[in-house]
Design an enzyme around this catalytic site. Structure first.
Site, PDB file in Angstrom:
ATOM      1  N   GLY A  38       0.928  -1.567  -0.198  1.00  0.00           N
ATOM      2  CA  GLY A  38       0.431  -0.079   0.380  1.00  0.00           C
ATOM      3  C   GLY A  38       0.880   1.268  -0.080  1.00  0.00           C
ATOM      4  O   GLY A  38       2.282   1.227  -0.613  1.00  0.00           O
ATOM      5  N   ALA A  39       0.523   2.214   0.318  1.00  0.00           N
ATOM      6  CA  ALA A  39       0.414   3.287   0.184  1.00  0.00           C
ATOM      7  C   ALA A  39       1.490   4.148  -1.106  1.00  0.00           C
ATOM      8  O   ALA A  39       2.027   4.396  -1.628  1.00  0.00           O
ATOM      9  CB  ALA A  39       2.283   3.940   1.450  1.00  0.00           C
ATOM     10  N   LEU A  40       0.284   3.490  -1.959  1.00  0.00           N
ATOM     11  CA  LEU A  40       0.770   3.351  -3.741  1.00  0.00           C
ATOM     12  C   LEU A  40       1.353   4.509  -4.316  1.00  0.00           C
ATOM     13  O   LEU A  40       0.885   5.529  -4.066  1.00  0.00           O
ATOM     14  CB  LEU A  40      -0.488   2.618  -4.644  1.00  0.00           C
ATOM     15  CG  LEU A  40      -0.590   1.297  -3.721  1.00  0.00           C
ATOM     16  CD1 LEU A  40      -2.512   1.113  -4.327  1.00  0.00           C
ATOM     17  CD2 LEU A  40       0.218   0.637  -4.132  1.00  0.00           C
ATOM     18  N   GLY A  43       5.490   3.850  -8.795  1.00  0.00           N
ATOM     19  CA  GLY A  43       6.333   2.598  -8.750  1.00  0.00           C
ATOM     20  C   GLY A  43       5.578   1.770  -9.259  1.00  0.00           C
ATOM     21  O   GLY A  43       5.604   0.418 -10.082  1.00  0.00           O
ATOM     22  N   HIS A  44       4.282   1.481  -7.935  1.00  0.00           N
ATOM     23  CA  HIS A  44       3.298   0.408  -7.966  1.00  0.00           C
ATOM     24  C   HIS A  44       2.535   0.775  -9.106  1.00  0.00           C
ATOM     25  O   HIS A  44       2.313  -0.738  -9.461  1.00  0.00           O
ATOM     26  CB  HIS A  44       2.434   0.764  -6.609  1.00  0.00           C
ATOM     27  CG  HIS A  44       2.804   1.134  -5.349  1.00  0.00           C
ATOM     28  ND1 HIS A  44       3.597   1.750  -4.800  1.00  0.00           N
ATOM     29  CD2 HIS A  44       4.212  -0.514  -4.841  1.00  0.00           C
ATOM     30  CE1 HIS A  44       4.279   1.317  -3.429  1.00  0.00           C
ATOM     31  NE2 HIS A  44       3.931   0.285  -3.784  1.00  0.00           N
ATOM     32  N   ASP A 157      12.911  -3.612  -5.272  1.00  0.00           N
ATOM     33  CA  ASP A 157      13.774  -4.535  -4.463  1.00  0.00           C
ATOM     34  C   ASP A 157      14.222  -5.200  -5.501  1.00  0.00           C
ATOM     35  O   ASP A 157      13.876  -6.530  -5.430  1.00  0.00           O
ATOM     36  CB  ASP A 157      12.121  -4.431  -3.667  1.00  0.00           C
ATOM     37  CG  ASP A 157      11.721  -3.741  -2.946  1.00  0.00           C
ATOM     38  OD1 ASP A 157      12.143  -3.020  -1.653  1.00  0.00           O
ATOM     39  OD2 ASP A 157      11.254  -3.494  -3.560  1.00  0.00           O
ATOM     40  N   SER A 192       9.785   5.305  -3.302  1.00  0.00           N
ATOM     41  CA  SER A 192       9.142   4.877  -2.336  1.00  0.00           C
ATOM     42  C   SER A 192       7.946   4.974  -1.352  1.00  0.00           C
ATOM     43  O   SER A 192       8.055   6.613  -1.194  1.00  0.00           O
ATOM     44  CB  SER A 192      10.422   4.228  -1.254  1.00  0.00           C
ATOM     45  OG  SER A 192      10.437   3.694  -0.307  1.00  0.00           O
ATOM     46  N   ARG A 194       8.418   4.651   1.498  1.00  0.00           N
ATOM     47  CA  ARG A 194       9.410   5.287   2.844  1.00  0.00           C
ATOM     48  C   ARG A 194      10.208   6.332   2.751  1.00  0.00           C
ATOM     49  O   ARG A 194       9.866   7.450   3.619  1.00  0.00           O
ATOM     50  CB  ARG A 194      10.118   4.754   3.171  1.00  0.00           C
ATOM     51  CG  ARG A 194      10.127   2.873   3.429  1.00  0.00           C
ATOM     52  CD  ARG A 194      11.135   2.228   4.036  1.00  0.00           C
ATOM     53  NE  ARG A 194      10.071   1.444   5.340  1.00  0.00           N
ATOM     54  CZ  ARG A 194      10.933   0.125   4.765  1.00  0.00           C
ATOM     55  NH1 ARG A 194      10.541  -0.698   3.600  1.00  0.00           N
ATOM     56  NH2 ARG A 194      10.096  -1.122   5.738  1.00  0.00           N
TER      57      ARG A 194
END
Ligand code: AMP
Length: 290
Positions: A38-40, A43-44, A157, A192, A194
């Protein structure tokens, strides 16, 4: 039963997920799964776009998997925004969101772990003990729950992607694992979830990471000693203001072991800290042609 978040169908249970996927597969449709926490971000969404190109139906999963976080890591403060994520997925080519809660994934007496071996041992395996066992176990479960034809993972990743390829192969899971290139900000910082942790000052320093990786990759491709180039790269990152370096290393791209013969593709991989935020990134190194 699926519910709806805005216009997007959502499955909360394994049974609801399977009902949808089974109906699609019976109709001859190719199904892709895109696992996320989540927290798309874009990139997602690149993974969703890749999946939609390769499949008739796209399932995105959102599960912040507790077992892949160490005791002192950011599980509790990891960004969560299910409504915002659902709106982004509804605007992309996603057919179903699978968003189980932890009780659906882990029974109270859950006790089985997937341990992948050598590819999961160095680098993040060393600095995040237990992380890849958590990732491998939950990804195995998601693949068995959704039974997709294709599953898409980001090259962001990189070691995780190699771990997942290995587990799918070793456990004979009938799925094509596809890697999708890293999506970056204009200044090179890999997107990201993060990155929202970064202060403005840290955000200003962050692009040094990719510039340094690109520099190390270019030097090694031009014939520099991989270990010496990696050491210089690590020093450059710390000099630029990163507060701690877990590793910066040149490795065999697939096995993640030392890149000795240089006849197979290599990869420069880094994990480093800006204050409380751990950033990872990686960059390819072409093998020697001779
Ligand atoms: P996460 O939600 O961070 O667990 O990531 C879910 C998937 O998105 C993983 O396969 C990641 O590798 C991928 N991903 C995350 N960030 C990026 C990015 N900047 N570019 C491409 N893929 C990404």
């Amino acid at each position: 039963m699926t519910e709806k978040l805005g216009t997007l169908p959502v499955a909360r249970s394994i049974a609801a997920l399977r009902r949808c996927v089974t109906a699609w597969r019976r109709a001859g449709e190719v199904v892709a799964l895109v696992p996320t926490m989540g927290a798309l971000h874009a990139g997602h969404l690149a993974l969703i776009a890749h999946a939609a190109q390769r499949a008739d139906r796209v399932v995105a999963s959102i599960f912040v998997n507790p077992t892949q976080f160490g005791p002192n890591e950011d599980f509790n403060r990891y960004p969560r925004d299910e409504a915002g994520d659902a709106a982004k997925l509804a605007g992309a080519r996603c057919d179903l969101l699978y968003a189980p809660d932890a009780a659906e994934i882990y029974a109270p007496d859950f006790s089985t772990t997937v341990s992948v071996g050598a590819v999961a041992e160095p680098l993040d395996g060393e600095f995040r003990p237990g992380h890849f066992a958590g990732v491998a176990t939950v990804v195995t479960k998601l693949l068995l729950q959704a039974h997709p034809d294709i599953a898409c993972f980001g090259e962001k990743d990189w070691q995780q992607l190699q771990v997942i390829r290995r587990l799918a192969r070793d456990l004979d899971i009938e799925v094509a694992i596809e890697g999708v290139p890293i999506v970056r900000e204009e200044d090179g910082l890999a997107l990201s979830s993060r990155n929202v942790y970064l202060t403005p000052e840290e955000r200003r320093i962050a692009p040094v990471l990719h510039r340094t990786l690109a520099d190390v990759a270019a030097r090694v491709a031009a014939g520099a000693d991989p270990d010496a180039a990696a050491k210089a790269g690590g020093e450059a990152v710390l000099k630029a203001g990163f507060t701690k370096l877990d590793y910066l290393a040149v490795r065999d791209a697939e096995s993640l072991q030392p890149w000795v013969a240089r006849v197979r593709p290599g990869r420069v991989l880094v994990a480093t800290w800006l204050g409380r935020t751990r950033l990872i990134d990686n960059e390819p190194v072409a093998p020697r042609n001779s």
